[in-house]
Scaffold this motif. Structure first.
Motif, PDB file in Angstrom:
ATOM      1  N   LEU A   1      -1.798  12.878  -2.709  1.00  0.00           N
ATOM      2  CA  LEU A   1      -2.835  12.127  -2.001  1.00  0.00           C
ATOM      3  C   LEU A   1      -2.809  12.440  -0.513  1.00  0.00           C
ATOM      4  O   LEU A   1      -3.860  12.652   0.111  1.00  0.00           O
ATOM      5  CB  LEU A   1      -2.631  10.625  -2.195  1.00  0.00           C
ATOM      6  CG  LEU A   1      -3.475   9.896  -3.246  1.00  0.00           C
ATOM      7  CD1 LEU A   1      -3.167   8.411  -3.215  1.00  0.00           C
ATOM      8  CD2 LEU A   1      -4.957  10.155  -3.055  1.00  0.00           C
ATOM      9  N   PHE A   2      -1.627  12.480   0.058  1.00  0.00           N
ATOM     10  CA  PHE A   2      -1.515  12.727   1.495  1.00  0.00           C
ATOM     11  C   PHE A   2      -2.031  14.114   1.858  1.00  0.00           C
ATOM     12  O   PHE A   2      -2.720  14.286   2.884  1.00  0.00           O
ATOM     13  CB  PHE A   2      -0.056  12.579   1.933  1.00  0.00           C
ATOM     14  CG  PHE A   2       0.133  12.710   3.428  1.00  0.00           C
ATOM     15  CD1 PHE A   2      -0.315  11.717   4.282  1.00  0.00           C
ATOM     16  CD2 PHE A   2       0.731  13.834   3.975  1.00  0.00           C
ATOM     17  CE1 PHE A   2      -0.160  11.829   5.660  1.00  0.00           C
ATOM     18  CE2 PHE A   2       0.893  13.959   5.343  1.00  0.00           C
ATOM     19  CZ  PHE A   2       0.458  12.949   6.195  1.00  0.00           C
ATOM     20  N   LEU A   3      -1.752  15.112   1.024  1.00  0.00           N
ATOM     21  CA  LEU A   3      -2.253  16.463   1.305  1.00  0.00           C
ATOM     22  C   LEU A   3      -3.783  16.500   1.229  1.00  0.00           C
ATOM     23  O   LEU A   3      -4.432  17.161   2.052  1.00  0.00           O
ATOM     24  CB  LEU A   3      -1.640  17.462   0.321  1.00  0.00           C
ATOM     25  CG  LEU A   3      -0.156  17.772   0.508  1.00  0.00           C
ATOM     26  CD1 LEU A   3       0.344  18.675  -0.625  1.00  0.00           C
ATOM     27  CD2 LEU A   3       0.103  18.428   1.857  1.00  0.00           C
TER      28      LEU A   3
ATOM     29  N   ARG B   1      -0.256  19.562  -6.113  1.00  0.00           N
ATOM     30  CA  ARG B   1       0.304  19.874  -7.433  1.00  0.00           C
ATOM     31  C   ARG B   1      -0.430  19.174  -8.575  1.00  0.00           C
ATOM     32  O   ARG B   1      -0.193  19.483  -9.741  1.00  0.00           O
ATOM     33  CB  ARG B   1       1.777  19.454  -7.470  1.00  0.00           C
ATOM     34  CG  ARG B   1       2.670  20.162  -6.462  1.00  0.00           C
ATOM     35  CD  ARG B   1       4.039  19.497  -6.450  1.00  0.00           C
ATOM     36  NE  ARG B   1       4.925  20.073  -5.434  1.00  0.00           N
ATOM     37  CZ  ARG B   1       6.038  19.509  -5.021  1.00  0.00           C
ATOM     38  NH1 ARG B   1       6.413  18.341  -5.524  1.00  0.00           N
ATOM     39  NH2 ARG B   1       6.798  20.081  -4.099  1.00  0.00           N
ATOM     40  N   HIS B   2      -1.266  18.201  -8.247  1.00  0.00           N
ATOM     41  CA  HIS B   2      -1.896  17.374  -9.276  1.00  0.00           C
ATOM     42  C   HIS B   2      -2.774  18.208 -10.192  1.00  0.00           C
ATOM     43  O   HIS B   2      -3.497  19.104  -9.766  1.00  0.00           O
ATOM     44  CB  HIS B   2      -2.753  16.284  -8.620  1.00  0.00           C
ATOM     45  CG  HIS B   2      -3.550  15.468  -9.594  1.00  0.00           C
ATOM     46  ND1 HIS B   2      -2.993  14.460 -10.338  1.00  0.00           N
ATOM     47  CD2 HIS B   2      -4.858  15.530  -9.950  1.00  0.00           C
ATOM     48  CE1 HIS B   2      -3.921  13.921 -11.098  1.00  0.00           C
ATOM     49  NE2 HIS B   2      -5.060  14.550 -10.880  1.00  0.00           N
TER      50      HIS B   2
ATOM     51  N   ILE C   1       0.816  -1.215   0.000  1.00  0.00           N
ATOM     52  CA  ILE C   1       0.000   0.000   0.000  1.00  0.00           C
ATOM     53  C   ILE C   1       0.850   1.266   0.000  1.00  0.00           C
ATOM     54  O   ILE C   1       0.325   2.359   0.154  1.00  0.00           O
ATOM     55  CB  ILE C   1      -0.954   0.020   1.213  1.00  0.00           C
ATOM     56  CG1 ILE C   1      -0.152   0.087   2.521  1.00  0.00           C
ATOM     57  CG2 ILE C   1      -1.883  -1.169   1.194  1.00  0.00           C
ATOM     58  CD1 ILE C   1      -1.011   0.281   3.747  1.00  0.00           C
ATOM     59  N   GLY C   2       2.136   1.099  -0.224  1.00  0.00           N
ATOM     60  CA  GLY C   2       3.028   2.261  -0.240  1.00  0.00           C
ATOM     61  C   GLY C   2       2.574   3.381  -1.171  1.00  0.00           C
ATOM     62  O   GLY C   2       2.635   4.561  -0.805  1.00  0.00           O
ATOM     63  N   PRO C   3       2.101   3.063  -2.406  1.00  0.00           N
ATOM     64  CA  PRO C   3       1.662   4.126  -3.308  1.00  0.00           C
ATOM     65  C   PRO C   3       0.530   4.991  -2.754  1.00  0.00           C
ATOM     66  O   PRO C   3       0.368   6.144  -3.156  1.00  0.00           O
ATOM     67  CB  PRO C   3       1.198   3.351  -4.551  1.00  0.00           C
ATOM     68  CG  PRO C   3       1.981   2.083  -4.519  1.00  0.00           C
ATOM     69  CD  PRO C   3       2.098   1.736  -3.064  1.00  0.00           C
TER      70      PRO C   3
ATOM     71  N   ILE D   1      -5.963  10.640  -8.599  1.00  0.00           N
ATOM     72  CA  ILE D   1      -4.579  10.545  -8.126  1.00  0.00           C
ATOM     73  C   ILE D   1      -4.209   9.115  -7.757  1.00  0.00           C
ATOM     74  O   ILE D   1      -3.088   8.669  -8.010  1.00  0.00           O
ATOM     75  CB  ILE D   1      -4.373  11.476  -6.907  1.00  0.00           C
ATOM     76  CG1 ILE D   1      -4.669  12.931  -7.277  1.00  0.00           C
ATOM     77  CG2 ILE D   1      -2.950  11.360  -6.392  1.00  0.00           C
ATOM     78  CD1 ILE D   1      -4.639  13.881  -6.088  1.00  0.00           C
ATOM     79  N   ALA D   2      -5.151   8.376  -7.155  1.00  0.00           N
ATOM     80  CA  ALA D   2      -4.843   7.043  -6.611  1.00  0.00           C
ATOM     81  C   ALA D   2      -4.623   6.020  -7.719  1.00  0.00           C
ATOM     82  O   ALA D   2      -5.282   6.071  -8.768  1.00  0.00           O
ATOM     83  CB  ALA D   2      -5.979   6.578  -5.706  1.00  0.00           C
ATOM     84  N   PRO D   3      -3.707   5.061  -7.526  1.00  0.00           N
ATOM     85  CA  PRO D   3      -3.561   3.952  -8.475  1.00  0.00           C
ATOM     86  C   PRO D   3      -4.859   3.153  -8.558  1.00  0.00           C
ATOM     87  O   PRO D   3      -5.536   2.947  -7.549  1.00  0.00           O
ATOM     88  CB  PRO D   3      -2.440   3.098  -7.849  1.00  0.00           C
ATOM     89  CG  PRO D   3      -1.726   4.014  -6.907  1.00  0.00           C
ATOM     90  CD  PRO D   3      -2.759   4.973  -6.404  1.00  0.00           C
ATOM     91  N   GLU D   4      -5.221   2.707  -9.754  1.00  0.00           N
ATOM     92  CA  GLU D   4      -6.503   2.035  -9.952  1.00  0.00           C
ATOM     93  C   GLU D   4      -6.676   0.824  -9.035  1.00  0.00           C
ATOM     94  O   GLU D   4      -7.733   0.636  -8.439  1.00  0.00           O
ATOM     95  CB  GLU D   4      -6.644   1.597 -11.413  1.00  0.00           C
ATOM     96  CG  GLU D   4      -6.840   2.759 -12.385  1.00  0.00           C
ATOM     97  CD  GLU D   4      -7.012   2.268 -13.808  1.00  0.00           C
ATOM     98  OE1 GLU D   4      -7.014   1.038 -14.015  1.00  0.00           O
ATOM     99  OE2 GLU D   4      -7.145   3.103 -14.710  1.00  0.00           O
TER     100      GLU D   4
END
Length: 491
Positions: A295-297, A481-482, A286-288, A421-424
């Motif tokens: 994502l964290f912001l 920034r996304h 789950i690192g990504p 932003i999140a990986p699928e």
């Protein structure tokens, strides 16, 4: 996206023009079912605030002898959200594993049964335990609901779908606020005055079970008994550990003579500890979700969002009643303006988000705009409470409605931003982690606000604190920034 056996929700939808044409589509039916799920689950979680307010006003129940009833009531709400937040990530992770439809059905039936049981509880500690258990079950709904919409709805309608579905949150909160007085009066027909509050939990819990059964029937082609059983057992294992830890913190805190505020803070520390533990166990997998800066912001912004949501959802009746010195019923009707604004705000925000995306606008910019307007209106509400000798119900209702309109509109934009932003393959985990982090606001908000109310004698300080957190969230969001794919293509 990695397919989940027996769960087509993990497969990306068709996006051809024929499938996206006018007319009723399969994902529209899904929206309606999930909206019903949001409505009943939101009513189950929001009803505690109005019931606690009624208990305080009528000097009944386990709040009758408390020297700090608002602080204790806020702690009860905070402990519910401690349970709710601790299954956010496990719920999303299990949804990625067993299927999002499976976890949605488990969550609804779990919450319905636990809410009905709440109406049979007598003492303070047992009431807290059952409310925490309710929260643990409901925590699995959000991440799987968002993931299922993302996987089955064409991208051009995705944000609108999220907005339509989460309108059920506002419907449920409105039902809890408006109908609690009526259900208590109905309860008096069968129960003594001091026990009438139980009817609220029985009626809302039964409604949740009915909706859970309907949703399960509609999803039956994607469900198996073994899958439901394994998912329930796996979620129960997470929940048993979480319940033991939450109640251990509560008993240790009360035994040591800590205030309700510090107990709530310790519950948040517990949640942070569990996040660290999850990273240590599944960090590579789950690192990504955790290591993505943007994502964290966005996750951090949701602390302010959920603080505001459950500050007003839990205490709005008490705020209005105290400021205007009005009856419980009039205060509930006025406070409902805050919740009812989501009926317009959620779908409007989702539609604007999708429309703006097609025109090359970034979701971040739209979310910033809505957050800025909400901040200004919340500041205006705080100023009015502080400056007016006797605030008007109509003015408070108008300010609550206006601020909530923009507040609710920004949420489907934020959900679509997270999905982008999140990986699928990790969207369920990403939404779960977002709500886990964000729910720290929901855990602390009722408790801290209740402490401020008891210590100052009014709600002004708590409302100013809420406004300050919204402003802080605005500045955190500015650091994301996304850029949306459509905005990049437009440039």
């Amino acid at each position: 996206m990695k397919a989940v056996p027996g769960d087509p929700s993990s497969v990306e939808p068709r996006t051809d023009s024929a499938e996206e044409g006018r007319g009723w589509r399969s994902w529209h039916t899904l929206w309606v079912l999930l909206l019903l799920g949001w409505t009943v689950s939101a009513a189950d979680r929001a009803v505690t605030g109005p019931v606690v307010t009624w208990m305080i006003d009528n000097n009944v129940g386990f709040l009758a002898d408390s020297p700090h009833p608002h602080a204790l009531g806020g702690l009860i709400g905070g402990l519910f959200f401690a349970g709710y937040m601790l299954t956010q990530f496990p719920g999303g992770y299990l949804g990625d594993r067993y299927g999002h439809r499976t976890l949605i059905v488990v969550s609804l039936l779990w919450a319905g049964v636990a809410t009905v049981l709440t109406g049979f509880i007598g003492g303070l500690v047992s009431f807290i335990v059952v409310r925490v258990v309710t929260g643990l079950g409901e925590g699995a709904f959000y991440s799987n609901d968002r993931s299922l919409i993302t996987a089955t709805t064409p991208e051009r309608q995705r944000s609108f779908g999220m907005g339509v579905v989460i309108t059920g949150l506002s419907l449920g909160i409105t039902v809890a606020i408006v109908f609690t007085p009526e259900l208590i009066e109905f309860g008096k027909v069968f129960l003594a005055h001091v026990e009438a509050w139980r009817m609220v939990f029985w009626v809302l819990g039964a409604a949740t079970i009915v909706v859970g059964v309907v949703v399960a029937f509609w999803f039956r082609a994607h469900l198996t008994f073994s899958g439901l059983s394994r998912a329930t057992l796996h979620l129960s294992a997470y929940s048993a550990v979480s319940l033991a830890l939450i109640m251990a913190v509560y008993w240790l805190g009360t035994g040591a003579g800590l205030s309700e505020l510090w107990i709530a803070v310790l519950e948040v520390v517990l949640a942070i500890g569990l996040v660290v533990f999850a990273l240590a166990r599944k960090g590579e997998e789950i690192g990504p979700v955790i290591k993505n800066r943007d994502l964290f912001l966005v996750h951090l912004v949701y602390i302010a969002i959920l603080w505001n949501l459950w500050f007003f959802s839990f205490w709005s009746v008490s705020i209005v009643a105290g400021a205007a010195d009005s009856s419980f019923m009039n205060a509930a009707l006025t406070a409902a303006f805050n919740a009812g604004a989501g009926i317009l705000g959620f779908p409007a925000g989702g539609w604007i988000s999708d429309h703006g995306l097609r025109r090359g606008w970034g979701r971040k910019q739209m979310m910033l705009s809505f957050t800025g307007v909400q901040a200004v209106l919340t500041i205006a509400f705080a100023w009015y409470l502080s400056a007016a000798a006797k605030p008007s119900l109509w003015v408070m209702g108008l300010l609550l409605f206006s601020a909530s309109l923009f507040f609710n509109a920004l949420q489907p934009v934020g959900h679509a931003l997270t999905a982008e932003i999140a990986p699928e393959r990790l969207r369920g985990s990403a939404f779960g982690m977002q709500n886990l982090i964000g729910e720290t606001g929901a855990v602390l908000s009722p408790a801290i606000s209740g402490v401020l109310r008891d210590s100052t004698g009014g709600w002004e300080a708590a409302v100013w604190l809420d406004a300050g957190l919204i402003v802080a969230g605005f500045f955190v969001l500015m650091q994301v920034r996304h850029r949306s794919p459509a905005a990049v293509a437009k440039a």
